[in-house]
Design a protein around this motif. Sequence first.
Motif, PDB file in Angstrom:
ATOM      1  N   ALA A  52      -2.960  -5.787 -10.537  1.00 13.46           N
ATOM      2  CA  ALA A  52      -2.450  -4.718  -9.673  1.00 13.46           C
ATOM      3  C   ALA A  52      -1.414  -3.935 -10.467  1.00 13.46           C
ATOM      4  CB  ALA A  52      -1.827  -5.299  -8.409  1.00 13.46           C
ATOM      5  N   GLY A  53      -1.212  -2.676 -10.076  1.00 16.34           N
ATOM      6  CA  GLY A  53      -0.253  -1.833 -10.769  1.00 16.34           C
ATOM      7  C   GLY A  53       1.145  -1.977 -10.181  1.00 16.34           C
ATOM      8  N   LEU A  54       2.149  -1.910 -11.033  1.00 14.07           N
ATOM      9  CA  LEU A  54       3.542  -2.011 -10.596  1.00 14.07           C
ATOM     10  C   LEU A  54       3.874  -0.942  -9.562  1.00 14.07           C
ATOM     11  CD1 LEU A  54       6.480  -3.105 -10.937  1.00 14.07           C
ATOM     12  CD2 LEU A  54       6.761  -1.385 -12.721  1.00 14.07           C
ATOM     13  N   HIS A  55       3.600   0.325  -9.881  1.00 13.86           N
ATOM     14  CA  HIS A  55       4.022   1.403  -8.991  1.00 13.86           C
ATOM     15  C   HIS A  55       3.232   1.414  -7.681  1.00 13.86           C
ATOM     16  CE1 HIS A  55       6.920   2.913 -11.777  1.00 13.86           C
ATOM     17  NE2 HIS A  55       6.010   3.009 -12.725  1.00 13.86           N
ATOM     18  N   GLU A  56       1.993   1.004  -7.760  1.00 14.65           N
ATOM     19  CA  GLU A  56       1.160   0.911  -6.547  1.00 14.65           C
ATOM     20  C   GLU A  56       1.782  -0.058  -5.542  1.00 14.65           C
ATOM     21  OE1 GLU A  56      -2.784  -1.714  -5.525  1.00 14.65           O
ATOM     22  OE2 GLU A  56      -2.479  -1.030  -7.587  1.00 14.65           O
ATOM     23  N   ARG A  57       2.108  -1.256  -5.991  1.00 10.67           N
ATOM     24  CA  ARG A  57       2.652  -2.277  -5.090  1.00 10.67           C
ATOM     25  C   ARG A  57       4.122  -2.001  -4.750  1.00 10.67           C
ATOM     26  NH1 ARG A  57      -0.425  -7.213  -5.097  1.00 10.67           N
ATOM     27  NH2 ARG A  57      -2.613  -6.548  -5.191  1.00 10.67           N
ATOM     28  N   LEU A  58       4.910  -1.618  -5.757  1.00  3.39           N
ATOM     29  CA  LEU A  58       6.323  -1.376  -5.523  1.00  3.39           C
ATOM     30  C   LEU A  58       6.530  -0.161  -4.615  1.00  3.39           C
ATOM     31  CD1 LEU A  58       9.255  -2.139  -6.069  1.00  3.39           C
ATOM     32  CD2 LEU A  58       9.129  -0.821  -8.203  1.00  3.39           C
ATOM     33  N   GLY A  59       5.733   0.876  -4.812  1.00  2.00           N
ATOM     34  CA  GLY A  59       5.851   2.074  -3.987  1.00  2.00           C
ATOM     35  C   GLY A  59       5.640   1.772  -2.513  1.00  2.00           C
ATOM     36  N   ALA A  60       4.655   0.936  -2.217  1.00  4.71           N
ATOM     37  CA  ALA A  60       4.376   0.578  -0.819  1.00  4.71           C
ATOM     38  C   ALA A  60       5.530  -0.215  -0.212  1.00  4.71           C
ATOM     39  CB  ALA A  60       3.077  -0.220  -0.739  1.00  4.71           C
ATOM     40  N   VAL A  61       6.113  -1.119  -0.987  1.00  7.69           N
ATOM     41  CA  VAL A  61       7.244  -1.917  -0.505  1.00  7.69           C
ATOM     42  C   VAL A  61       8.456  -1.028  -0.260  1.00  7.69           C
ATOM     43  CG1 VAL A  61       8.911  -3.696  -1.184  1.00  7.69           C
ATOM     44  CG2 VAL A  61       6.449  -4.081  -1.524  1.00  7.69           C
ATOM     45  N   LEU A  62       8.735  -0.126  -1.181  1.00  7.88           N
ATOM     46  CA  LEU A  62       9.895   0.754  -1.024  1.00  7.88           C
ATOM     47  C   LEU A  62       9.725   1.706   0.152  1.00  7.88           C
ATOM     48  CD1 LEU A  62      10.728   1.583  -4.747  1.00  7.88           C
ATOM     49  CD2 LEU A  62      11.916  -0.011  -3.233  1.00  7.88           C
ATOM     50  N   ALA A  63       8.505   2.162   0.383  1.00  8.93           N
ATOM     51  CA  ALA A  63       8.262   3.053   1.518  1.00  8.93           C
ATOM     52  C   ALA A  63       8.673   2.392   2.832  1.00  8.93           C
ATOM     53  CB  ALA A  63       6.792   3.457   1.562  1.00  8.93           C
ATOM     54  N   GLU A  64       8.508   1.077   2.887  1.00  8.71           N
ATOM     55  CA  GLU A  64       8.864   0.340   4.105  1.00  8.71           C
ATOM     56  C   GLU A  64      10.335  -0.044   4.152  1.00  8.71           C
ATOM     57  OE1 GLU A  64       7.687  -3.828   6.433  1.00  8.71           O
ATOM     58  OE2 GLU A  64       6.469  -3.131   4.734  1.00  8.71           O
ATOM     59  N   HIS A  65      10.882  -0.508   3.014  1.00  9.39           N
ATOM     60  CA  HIS A  65      12.225  -1.100   3.011  1.00  9.39           C
ATOM     61  C   HIS A  65      13.322  -0.199   2.442  1.00  9.39           C
ATOM     62  CE1 HIS A  65      10.765  -5.028   4.287  1.00  9.39           C
ATOM     63  NE2 HIS A  65       9.744  -4.863   3.443  1.00  9.39           N
ATOM     64  N   ALA A  66      12.962   0.792   1.636  1.00  9.16           N
ATOM     65  CA  ALA A  66      13.970   1.681   1.024  1.00  9.16           C
ATOM     66  C   ALA A  66      13.327   3.038   0.765  1.00  9.16           C
ATOM     67  CB  ALA A  66      14.501   1.064  -0.273  1.00  9.16           C
ATOM     68  N   PRO A  67      13.001   3.773   1.827  1.00 11.05           N
ATOM     69  CA  PRO A  67      12.267   5.030   1.665  1.00 11.05           C
ATOM     70  C   PRO A  67      13.018   6.104   0.890  1.00 11.05           C
ATOM     71  CG  PRO A  67      12.956   4.711   3.950  1.00 11.05           C
ATOM     72  CD  PRO A  67      13.222   3.426   3.240  1.00 11.05           C
ATOM     73  N   HIS A  68      14.314   5.891   0.665  1.00 12.91           N
ATOM     74  CA  HIS A  68      15.096   6.837  -0.142  1.00 12.91           C
ATOM     75  C   HIS A  68      14.853   6.659  -1.636  1.00 12.91           C
ATOM     76  CE1 HIS A  68      17.471   3.145   0.042  1.00 12.91           C
ATOM     77  NE2 HIS A  68      18.089   3.541  -1.061  1.00 12.91           N
ATOM     78  N   LEU A  69      14.143   5.600  -2.025  1.00 15.94           N
ATOM     79  CA  LEU A  69      13.879   5.299  -3.434  1.00 15.94           C
ATOM     80  C   LEU A  69      12.404   5.458  -3.758  1.00 15.94           C
ATOM     81  CD1 LEU A  69      15.855   1.994  -4.154  1.00 15.94           C
ATOM     82  CD2 LEU A  69      16.366   4.278  -5.042  1.00 15.94           C
ATOM     83  N   THR A  70      12.120   5.909  -4.985  1.00 15.14           N
ATOM     84  CA  THR A  70      10.744   5.888  -5.489  1.00 15.14           C
ATOM     85  C   THR A  70      10.591   4.703  -6.431  1.00 15.14           C
ATOM     86  OG1 THR A  70      11.175   7.212  -7.470  1.00 15.14           O
ATOM     87  CG2 THR A  70      10.683   8.418  -5.413  1.00 15.14           C
ATOM     88  N   SER A  71       9.367   4.318  -6.668  1.00 16.73           N
ATOM     89  CA  SER A  71       9.129   3.211  -7.601  1.00 16.73           C
ATOM     90  C   SER A  71       9.574   3.600  -9.015  1.00 16.73           C
ATOM     91  CB  SER A  71       7.659   2.802  -7.584  1.00 16.73           C
ATOM     92  OG  SER A  71       6.835   3.851  -8.032  1.00 16.73           O
ATOM     93  N   LEU A  72       9.446   4.870  -9.375  1.00 19.62           N
ATOM     94  CA  LEU A  72       9.890   5.321 -10.700  1.00 19.62           C
ATOM     95  C   LEU A  72      11.403   5.180 -10.841  1.00 19.62           C
ATOM     96  CD1 LEU A  72       7.683   8.504 -11.224  1.00 19.62           C
ATOM     97  CD2 LEU A  72       7.519   6.339 -12.480  1.00 19.62           C
TER      98      LEU A  72
END
Length: 197
Positions: A52-72
């Motif tokens: 799995a890709g880092l940004h794919e999985r991390l982006g989904a988690v951040l959207a739920e728990h820290a929407p002010h942050l991007t995976s980048l």
Amino acid sequence: MKVLMVDVDGVIITPRPGGWAADLERDLGLSGAVLQDSFFRPHWNDIVLGRAGLHERLGAVLAEHAPHLTSLQLAAYWFERDAQLNEPLLAELAALRATGVQLHLATVQEHERAAHLWDTMRLRDRFEAMHYAADLGCKKSDPAFYRAVEARTGFAPADIALLDDTAGNIEVARAAGWRGLHWTGEQTLAEILARQA
């Protein structure tokens, strides 16, 4: 020994006190415990094995728990804080390389941080190659890692040594026929090579 395979985290990279995420909540407004529970625990194994890709999985988690942050943004913070080079060891390694021994990295990384280490931190200028978990599909705790590195490089097991801070990896490397050198940070590379000759 024709080639020395060197671990990254805990060897080439010196850990920050408290880890890279020690100030995460203060700096970025994201709890390290939340990141551990929602990202690392459920997703990291797939990411680090290249499934799995880092940004794919991390982006989904951040959207739920820290929407002010991007995976980048989070990855840039993480990589920058997990990048303190062990310059005394690197100097010793450069001296060893000057004698004709090849230096390679052997590390458990996902693709994004591997590229950061190799290109942005320019470890490519200090090592001939990097062999990492997401690229090979296995970790250093798996004998398949060692076979894959041998197949990729053409070196025989007896020609290869691994410098690593994890005793379990050293045991697996030795079982594969490699020379295992345990890095604890308490001895110089020259002392380790002399003691384990």
